[in-house]
Enzyme design. Structure first.
Site, PDB file in Angstrom:
ATOM      1  N   ASP A  13      41.342  49.390  35.066  1.00 41.11           N
ATOM      2  CA  ASP A  13      42.332  48.312  34.949  1.00 41.11           C
ATOM      3  C   ASP A  13      43.655  48.894  34.446  1.00 41.11           C
ATOM      4  O   ASP A  13      43.727  49.452  33.347  1.00 41.11           O
ATOM      5  CB  ASP A  13      41.799  47.257  33.960  1.00 41.11           C
ATOM      6  CG  ASP A  13      42.577  45.947  34.034  1.00 41.11           C
ATOM      7  OD1 ASP A  13      43.672  45.941  34.635  1.00 41.11           O
ATOM      8  OD2 ASP A  13      42.087  44.941  33.492  1.00 41.11           O
ATOM      9  N   ASP A 111      45.632  45.534  40.486  1.00 42.93           N
ATOM     10  CA  ASP A 111      45.560  46.465  39.356  1.00 42.93           C
ATOM     11  C   ASP A 111      44.159  46.714  38.841  1.00 42.93           C
ATOM     12  O   ASP A 111      43.994  47.203  37.730  1.00 42.93           O
ATOM     13  CB  ASP A 111      46.430  45.939  38.206  1.00 42.93           C
ATOM     14  CG  ASP A 111      45.977  44.566  37.728  1.00 42.93           C
ATOM     15  OD1 ASP A 111      45.217  43.909  38.439  1.00 42.93           O
ATOM     16  OD2 ASP A 111      46.402  44.161  36.636  1.00 42.93           O
ATOM     17  N   GLU A 112      43.141  46.387  39.633  1.00 45.41           N
ATOM     18  CA  GLU A 112      41.767  46.514  39.144  1.00 45.41           C
ATOM     19  C   GLU A 112      40.837  47.039  40.215  1.00 45.41           C
ATOM     20  O   GLU A 112      41.018  46.739  41.396  1.00 45.41           O
ATOM     21  CB  GLU A 112      41.221  45.134  38.764  1.00 45.41           C
ATOM     22  CG  GLU A 112      41.591  44.668  37.394  1.00 45.41           C
ATOM     23  CD  GLU A 112      40.847  43.387  37.078  1.00 45.41           C
ATOM     24  OE1 GLU A 112      39.637  43.330  37.279  1.00 45.41           O
ATOM     25  OE2 GLU A 112      41.518  42.436  36.645  1.00 45.41           O
TER      26      GLU A 112
END
Length: 359
Positions: A13, A111-112
Site C-alpha cells: 500500500d 495504490d494497492e
DNA sequence: TCTGGGGTCCTAGGACCC
DNA sequence: TCTGGGGTCCTAGGACCC
C-alpha cells in the site's frame, strides 16, 4: 528460496499516494499540508481524495468535503485531481511489483496490491519490495504480511508509514481482539452498529459469535462471512487473473441543482454517452442499464433495467429513455449517474474471486 | 460539516412459470 | 372458492471499498 518455503500474502500500500505523486513533481510542497480533491476549488461541491500527512495532522482526511478541509487549514495547498498522472505512476509501481522474484500480483486499485510469494523470510522480502519501488518511482509504501488476505490487509495499517507488520493466526487476536469491529476491512458504520445490536462490539466477540444470529441479521452468505472476518480467516491465494469490468458508469454532482426537465434529460443522455464512449472499444454488448439520481438535498434513487444484448449505440440510448422517464419531475436534481452493464465472457463468469465477496 | 466518482456484491420481494 | 411448493428472473436498495 526453495519450493518448500512457506507461502505468504503481502499487502502492498503506497503512503499518501495521490499527495505523494503531486509532491514528487513539485518538490517545494514537501512538508506542507497538501490536499488533493475535485477541481482544486474549495468553493465547489467536492471532497478530499487524499491529504498529505501534514494535512492529516489538522484532522483533514479522505472523503471530507473540500469546503470543510479548506476551513480547517486556511493556508493548505489545494490541488485538482489529475487521474492520468496517478494512473501512470500506478502502472510503474505495479510493474515493479510484478518484476519481483516469484511474485504473484493482484492489483486492488491505484495504490494497492496483494503479492503472493513463497519465502522463509517475508520481512526481508517486503523490505526489498519497498526499496525497489522507492528506487524506481520515488514513492514510499507500507507492507502487511499475513497468512490470509484479510490478515495481510489489516496488518498494513500497523506498518504505516514506511513500515512492515506481520499478522497471522498466532497474533491476530492479541493485536485485533480488543478493537471495535469497524476496524475490520469490510465492516463499515452500518454493519458495526447492527453487530453492536447483537451484543458484538469487538473483534474478539465477533470471532466467537455463533453463526445463527449472524445469519438471521445479515443473511446466509454475509452472516458467516462477518464471523470469519472476526477471526481473520478466509482466502489465502493471491489471484492474478486480469480483472474484467462488469460495467462502466459516469456520474456528476452538479454545482447547482437542476430543475428544468429538458436539462435533466439531456444531462442523463450525455452521461450515458460518456459511459458508452468508455466501453466502445471493448466489443462487448450492453446487457443492462442503470440510472442513479440524487434529489436535493440528499435522497438517492436508483433504477435498473435489463435489455436485449446490443452493441448499437442508438438502441442503447433508446432503451435508456424508459429509465430517464422515471426521474421525478417535481424534485431538484443534485446528482445524476448512468451505468452500462456489459456481457461477461463465458470463461470469466465463474471462478474469479470478486473484489468484495470473496474473502 | 455536508457530503465525489468509480466500482462490486448481497438481499429482499415481486412476477412469473410449472 | 381458495389455494401448494419450488424455481428463476428481474428490480430496487443497501453496504462497502479505493
Amino acid at each position: 528460496m526453495t519450493s518448500a518455503a512457506p507461502s505468504w500474502v503481502l499487502h502492498f500500500d503506497l503512503d499518501q499516494f495521490i499527495a505523494a505523486v503531486e509532491i514528487l513533481r513539485r518538490p517545494e510542497l514537501a512538508g506542507k499540508p497538501v490536499i488533493v480533491g475535485g477541481r482544486g476549488d474549495p468553493t465547489e461541491r467536492a471532497v478530499v481524495s487524499t491529504a498529505s500527512y501534514e494535512a492529516r495532522a489538522f484532522g483533514v482526511g479522505s472523503g471530507m468535503p473540500l469546503r470543510i478541509a479548506a476551513r480547517k487549514i486556511p493556508d493548505a495547498v489545494i490541488l485538482p485531481v489529475d487521474a492520468e498522472a496517478y494512473t501512470a505512476a500506478s502502472e510503474e509501481v505495479m510493474e515493479t511489483l510484478r518484476a519481483q522474484p516469484g511474485a504473484t500480483v493482484q492489483v486492488l486499485g491505484w495504490d494497492e496490491a496483494f503479492i503472493g510469494i513463497r519465502t522463509d523470510d517475508p520481512e526481508t522480502y517486503a523490505q526489498q519490495v519497498r526499496a525497489a519501488v522507492l528506487d524506481r518511482t520515488g514513492l514510499h509504501a507500507s507492507i502487511g504480511i499475513g497468512d490470509t488476505l484479510v490478515r495481510a490487509k489489516v496488518a498494513t495499517g500497523f506498518g504505516k508509514p514506511r513500515g512492515v507488520f506481520r499478522l497471522t493466526a498466532a497474533n491476530w487476536l492479541d493485536v485485533m481482539g480488543d478493537r471495535p469491529t469497524i476496524d475490520l476491512w469490510g465492516v463499515g458504520t452500518k454493519v458495526s452498529k447492527r453487530l453492536a445490536g447483537l451484543g458484538i462490539g469487538t473483534v474478539a466477540e465477533l470471532a466467537v459469535a455463533p453463526d445463527a444470529p449472524l445469519v438471521a441479521e445479515f443473511g446466509p452468505k454475509m452472516g458467516p462471512w462477518y464471523g470469519s472476518l472476526g477471526r481473520g480467516d478466509g482466502a489465502s491465494v493471491v489471484d492474478d487473473t486480469p480483472w474484467i469490468a462488469r460495467g462502466r458508469s459516469r456520474e456528476t454532482t452538479y454545482q447547482h441543482d437542476l430543475t428544468d426537465r429538458g436539462e435533466i434529460e439531456a444531462a442523463a443522455r450525455e452521461l450515458l454517452g460518456h459511459a458508452l464512449d468508455d466501453i466502445a472499444g471493448e466489443g462487448r454488448p450492453v446487457v443492462g442499464l442503470g440510472l442513479k439520481v440524487r434529489y436535493a438535498p440528499f435522497t438517492t434513487k436508483t433504477f435498473t433495467r435489463k435489455i436485449a444484448p446490443t452493441s448499437d449505440r442508438g438502441a442503447v440510448l433508446a432503451e435508456a429513455e424508459a429509465l430517464i422517464a422515471k426521474i421525478d419531475p417535481d424534485r431538484p436534481v443534485r446528482l445524476l449517474g448512468m451505468r452500462a452493464e456489459m456481457a461477461m465472457p463465458d470463461d470469466a463468469r465463474e471462478g474469479h474471486t470478486p473484489t468484495r465477496g470473496g474473502w
